[in-house]
Motif scaffolding. Sequence first.
Motif, PDB file in Angstrom:
ATOM      1  N   LEU A 160       0.825  -1.211   0.000  1.00  0.00           N
ATOM      2  CA  LEU A 160       0.000   0.000   0.000  1.00  0.00           C
ATOM      3  C   LEU A 160       0.860   1.262   0.000  1.00  0.00           C
ATOM      4  CD1 LEU A 160      -2.671  -1.193   2.574  1.00  0.00           C
ATOM      5  CD2 LEU A 160      -3.119  -0.656   0.170  1.00  0.00           C
ATOM      6  N   HIS A 161       1.925   1.253   0.778  1.00  0.00           N
ATOM      7  CA  HIS A 161       2.811   2.418   0.853  1.00  0.00           C
ATOM      8  C   HIS A 161       3.452   2.700  -0.502  1.00  0.00           C
ATOM      9  CE1 HIS A 161       6.470   4.708   1.943  1.00  0.00           C
ATOM     10  NE2 HIS A 161       5.715   5.211   2.901  1.00  0.00           N
ATOM     11  N   ARG A 162       3.781   1.650  -1.225  1.00  0.00           N
ATOM     12  CA  ARG A 162       4.422   1.798  -2.538  1.00  0.00           C
ATOM     13  C   ARG A 162       3.434   2.271  -3.604  1.00  0.00           C
ATOM     14  NH1 ARG A 162       8.848  -0.444  -5.589  1.00  0.00           N
ATOM     15  NH2 ARG A 162       8.429   0.022  -7.765  1.00  0.00           N
ATOM     16  N   HIS A 163       2.221   1.744  -3.589  1.00  0.00           N
ATOM     17  CA  HIS A 163       1.313   1.933  -4.718  1.00  0.00           C
ATOM     18  C   HIS A 163       0.341   3.097  -4.569  1.00  0.00           C
ATOM     19  CE1 HIS A 163       2.816  -1.598  -6.710  1.00  0.00           C
ATOM     20  NE2 HIS A 163       2.604  -2.318  -5.635  1.00  0.00           N
ATOM     21  N   ILE A 164       0.173   3.627  -3.373  1.00  0.00           N
ATOM     22  CA  ILE A 164      -0.785   4.727  -3.190  1.00  0.00           C
ATOM     23  C   ILE A 164      -0.048   5.935  -2.615  1.00  0.00           C
ATOM     24  CG2 ILE A 164      -2.974   5.441  -2.160  1.00  0.00           C
ATOM     25  CD1 ILE A 164      -3.760   2.535  -1.975  1.00  0.00           C
ATOM     26  N   PRO A 165       0.361   6.864  -3.464  1.00  0.00           N
ATOM     27  CA  PRO A 165       1.091   8.044  -2.986  1.00  0.00           C
ATOM     28  C   PRO A 165       0.245   8.828  -1.980  1.00  0.00           C
ATOM     29  CG  PRO A 165       1.219   7.869  -5.386  1.00  0.00           C
ATOM     30  CD  PRO A 165       0.208   6.854  -4.932  1.00  0.00           C
ATOM     31  N   GLY A 166       0.878   9.193  -0.882  1.00  0.00           N
ATOM     32  CA  GLY A 166       0.198  10.030   0.107  1.00  0.00           C
ATOM     33  C   GLY A 166      -0.653   9.276   1.110  1.00  0.00           C
ATOM     34  N   ILE A 167      -0.766   7.950   0.967  1.00  0.00           N
ATOM     35  CA  ILE A 167      -1.597   7.191   1.902  1.00  0.00           C
ATOM     36  C   ILE A 167      -1.008   7.238   3.316  1.00  0.00           C
ATOM     37  CG2 ILE A 167      -0.433   4.957   1.558  1.00  0.00           C
ATOM     38  CD1 ILE A 167      -3.226   3.659   1.673  1.00  0.00           C
TER      39      ILE A 167
END
Length: 246
Positions: free
Chosen positions: A79-86
């Motif tokens: 999730l950290h890699r694929h969703i910027p700003g999450i």
Amino acid sequence: MIQTLHHSDDEFGSITVLDDGECRILAFAPNDEQSRCLKAAPHILQYEYTQAMLLVLLFCQPKRVLILGLGGGSLVTALHRHIPGIHITAVELRATVIDVAQRFFQMPRSKRLQIVQQDADEFLNNAELRKVDVIFADLYHGDGIDHVQLRADFVARCAANLKENGWLVMNCWTEQREDPLLRDALRAHFTDIRTVLTASRNWVIIAGKASDFQTTRALKDTAEHLSASLGFPLIRALMRSRALGE
């Protein structure tokens, strides 16, 4: 040749980290796998059930998520890699699990990631919690699923900590498909409930507080688009998905 990189025991059991050359593996018991990390690409989920858990990305674009049960941190990393700003909060009961996820599984360290060492059930009881878009519940130990995850009050607390259009994603086993209390608890708090039964007999539940009316064609298009960046075919989980009860 498989190497043992770490072995320790705490009050809840054993924690072992193995390395088979390509992957790091976290185990809580002999012949057990809790997490698997591809060393060359730690952001690509290795298990079909964790891949199925990200099916929720077809229904929402989360900005804030809560992960209950850390394991090797594979969901965090993806999730950290694929969703910027999450913004990610991950709750894990065992201090050593947090330590090995950071030491051996390339879990990111980031201002957008908060790791909390606490019992997940107790954490949900905090009245000051900020509501999130998605809760991922994956509470397991060496003997199998933590049955707190199957309780009606746990499901209710998860629902209460979601935004009005939020989603709960749970990893269960195929036996839980016949659990009427779990089914009733889900239906009491969620209107759009989808499930995926994997080849490994994991039963992944994706439950939304509001109904999603996208067509199958639209969902397939989004799945194809996301698959390229996620590194695995999300369409596989989509084609296995069913409404609860089907």
